[in-house]
Design an enzyme around this catalytic site. Structure first.
Site, PDB file in Angstrom:
ATOM      1  NE  ARG A  84      17.773   1.580  10.406  1.00 14.31           N
ATOM      2  CZ  ARG A  84      18.496   0.633  11.583  1.00 14.31           C
ATOM      3  NH1 ARG A  84      19.438  -0.277  11.286  1.00 14.31           N
ATOM      4  NH2 ARG A  84      17.765   1.106  12.809  1.00 14.31           N
ATOM      5  CE  LYS A 118      15.553   9.692   9.261  1.00 15.60           C
ATOM      6  NZ  LYS A 118      14.899   8.589   9.888  1.00 15.60           N
ATOM      7  NE  ARG A 137      11.820   5.515  18.010  1.00 17.87           N
ATOM      8  CZ  ARG A 137      13.304   5.373  17.205  1.00 17.87           C
ATOM      9  NH1 ARG A 137      14.216   5.421  16.630  1.00 17.87           N
ATOM     10  NH2 ARG A 137      12.830   4.373  15.496  1.00 17.87           N
TER      11      ARG A 137
HETATM   12  P1  ATP Z   1      15.651   3.790  13.271  1.00 16.74           P
HETATM   13  O1  ATP Z   1      16.542   3.618  11.903  1.00 16.74           O
HETATM   14  O2  ATP Z   1      16.863   4.258  14.306  1.00 16.74           O
HETATM   15  O3  ATP Z   1      15.265   2.680  13.336  1.00 16.74           O
HETATM   16  P2  ATP Z   1      13.996   5.573  11.884  1.00 16.74           P
HETATM   17  O4  ATP Z   1      12.402   5.316  12.997  1.00 16.74           O
HETATM   18  O5  ATP Z   1      14.248   7.138  12.101  1.00 16.74           O
HETATM   19  O6  ATP Z   1      14.867   4.889  13.058  1.00 16.74           O
HETATM   20  P3  ATP Z   1      14.479   4.879   9.233  1.00 16.74           P
HETATM   21  O7  ATP Z   1      13.772   3.693   9.176  1.00 16.74           O
HETATM   22  O8  ATP Z   1      15.477   4.758   9.820  1.00 16.74           O
HETATM   23  O9  ATP Z   1      13.585   4.541  10.725  1.00 16.74           O
HETATM   24  O10 ATP Z   1      13.519   5.834   8.978  1.00 16.74           O
HETATM   25  C1  ATP Z   1      12.170   5.975   8.483  1.00 16.74           C
HETATM   26  C2  ATP Z   1      11.317   6.624   9.031  1.00 16.74           C
HETATM   27  O11 ATP Z   1      11.916   8.122   8.936  1.00 16.74           O
HETATM   28  C3  ATP Z   1       9.623   6.584   8.514  1.00 16.74           C
HETATM   29  O12 ATP Z   1       9.327   5.372  10.146  1.00 16.74           O
HETATM   30  C4  ATP Z   1       9.381   7.868   9.369  1.00 16.74           C
HETATM   31  O13 ATP Z   1       9.143   8.265  10.927  1.00 16.74           O
HETATM   32  C5  ATP Z   1      10.128   8.444   8.510  1.00 16.74           C
HETATM   33  N1  ATP Z   1      10.645   9.122   7.704  1.00 16.74           N
HETATM   34  C6  ATP Z   1      10.015   8.377   6.279  1.00 16.74           C
HETATM   35  N2  ATP Z   1      10.055  10.022   5.497  1.00 16.74           N
HETATM   36  C7  ATP Z   1      11.096  10.985   6.204  1.00 16.74           C
HETATM   37  C8  ATP Z   1      10.906  12.307   5.751  1.00 16.74           C
HETATM   38  N3  ATP Z   1      11.164  12.258   4.196  1.00 16.74           N
HETATM   39  N4  ATP Z   1      11.992  12.925   5.869  1.00 16.74           N
HETATM   40  C9  ATP Z   1      12.152  12.576   7.482  1.00 16.74           C
HETATM   41  N5  ATP Z   1      11.733  11.669   8.092  1.00 16.74           N
HETATM   42  C10 ATP Z   1      10.982  10.543   7.482  1.00 16.74           C
HETATM   43  C1  BTN Z   2      16.317   5.739   7.010  1.00 17.85           C
HETATM   44  O1  BTN Z   2      15.973   6.818   7.312  1.00 17.85           O
HETATM   45  O2  BTN Z   2      15.398   4.466   7.129  1.00 17.85           O
HETATM   46  C2  BTN Z   2      16.843   5.918   5.509  1.00 17.85           C
HETATM   47  C3  BTN Z   2      16.022   6.500   4.378  1.00 17.85           C
HETATM   48  C4  BTN Z   2      16.719   6.484   3.169  1.00 17.85           C
HETATM   49  C5  BTN Z   2      15.534   6.547   1.780  1.00 17.85           C
HETATM   50  C6  BTN Z   2      17.163   6.669   0.885  1.00 17.85           C
HETATM   51  S1  BTN Z   2      16.059   7.270  -0.643  1.00 17.85           S
HETATM   52  C7  BTN Z   2      17.172   7.408  -2.174  1.00 17.85           C
HETATM   53  C8  BTN Z   2      17.268   5.723  -1.308  1.00 17.85           C
HETATM   54  N1  BTN Z   2      16.290   4.929  -2.352  1.00 17.85           N
HETATM   55  C9  BTN Z   2      15.073   4.535  -1.452  1.00 17.85           C
HETATM   56  O3  BTN Z   2      14.384   3.853  -1.482  1.00 17.85           O
HETATM   57  N2  BTN Z   2      15.634   4.343   0.059  1.00 17.85           N
HETATM   58  C10 BTN Z   2      17.238   5.770   0.026  1.00 17.85           C
END
Ligand code: ATP
Ligand code: BTN
Length: 320
Positions: free
Chosen positions: A117, A182, A316
């Protein structure tokens, strides 16, 4: 052969298990040992743990089940493309939206620009995880799009349970967690509107057996291999997830969130726990009381039960 086709061919050999000498790999591909060694470095840069033992050759540090065009073709009844190396499966479907039917799928082994996101990066090493996207024409229109990550999240958790994998929870609005770490993230992106329908791409990244050495993730994370106490197949997971998404999305088109709220709440990672909701510079503390019929998260604060919805909100743990 294109550069990455060479690497994929080497990976196909290595994924059979055992040691493979540089000489044998070179012979197979019609290239020199030095060229093999260069490709191995490229494979390592994709996040694959390959090591070399003098006199024996190369071996994968962990077994790897590659995604199979043939297996997926036999099992899936939606149009799908397996593109081993891609920038982002979501971006690929967004770019192709005009030629896609609802339900079309893109799957990859490695994303160079995987995203989460608000422009955050999704770390996407080769061969160890799932990167899965589906195009969906939501007849209910743009206003209903917010519910999609909730519906798809429920579908995944329940599909895992059917496979005997218990304990995976949901974090509002778009993540899957196991023991506060996560496991997967869901990203719903809109590509526009055709009449009343909204063109959407739903993507999920789920860690299956990502190396502990993986760098660049700034929060606790886990992999399905840690969650499950039995082996699983990556190809089988793709099939189960695609079927589960299709069923859930069709249900959502007809009944909306109605049938999902109670199921979502049953799997809420933060139910009855104190959290912080971050909205830009604003932050609110409260106790999570699940989601309501609109998909908003409910928080019990000093003002009573309040509901929050919108793409700019992050949840969070209170002590995090
Ligand atoms: P929110 O969406 O609630 O703000 P979030 O911090 O999980 O929470 P997202 O945009 O949902 O943010 O997810 C991207 C985040 O997930 C990255 O900033 C990193 O911290 C984490 N992330 C990136 N790659 C992975 C992965 N392969 N597995 C787990 N976490 C990951
Ligand atoms: C999140 O936690 O913010 C969402 C992560 C979503 C990752 C998936 S991997 C397949 C698809 N292609 C992308 O570039 N992002 C989503």
């Amino acid at each position: 052969m294109k550069e990455h086709q060479m690497k994929l061919a080497i990976l196909r050999e290595l994924s059979q298990g055992g040691f493979h000498s540089g000489e044998a790999l070179g012979e197979l591909l019609g290239i020199s040992r030095a060229a093999v060694s260069k490709h191995i470095k490229g494979i390592q840069a994709w996040g694959v743990d390959v090591f070399r033992v003098q006199g024996k050759g190369y071996q994968l540090a962990a077994p790897m089940e590659l995604l199979s065009q043939q297996v997926l073709e036999q099992q899936l009844d939606v149009p799908f493309e397996l593109i081993p190396i891609i920038d982002s499966t979501n971006q690929y479907l967004l770019d192709k939206q005009d030629s896609l039917a609802s339900g079309a799928v893109c799957i990859s082994e490695y994303q160079s620009q995987g995203r989460g996101r608000r422009g955050r990066q999704w770390i996407s090493p080769f061969g160890s995880n799932l990167y899965l996207s589906m195009f969906w024409k939501l007849e209910a229109g743009m206003a209903a799009a917010m519910g999609l990550s909730l519906v798809v999240g429920v579908a995944i958790v329940e599909a895992l349970e059917r496979l005997g994998i218990e304990g995976v929870k949901l974090k509002w609005p778009n993540d899957l967690y196991f023991q506060d770490q996560k496991l997967a993230g869901i990203l719903v992106e809109m590509s526009g509107q055709a009449g009343g329908a909204a063109n959407l791409v739903i993507g999920m990244g789920m860690n299956l057996n990502m190396s502990e050495q993986t760098e660049g993730i700034d929060q606790p994370w886990t992999s399905l291999s840690t969650v499950a106490n039995q082996p699983f197949s990556r190809n089988e997971l793709v099939v189960e997830f695609v079927r589960a998404w299709q069923a859930a999305l069709n249900d959502y088109e007809v009944h909306g969130l109605q049938g999902f709220v109670e199921r979502w709440n049953r799997h809420d990672n933060f139910i009855d726990r104190e959290v912080r909701l971050i909205m830009g510079h604003r932050e609110i503390r409260g106790i999570v009381r699940g989601i309501d019929a609109t998909g908003a998260v409910l928080l019990e604060t000093e003002n009573g039960i309040e509901s929050f919805i919108g793409g700019e909100i992050s949840l969070r743990k209170a002590d995090n």
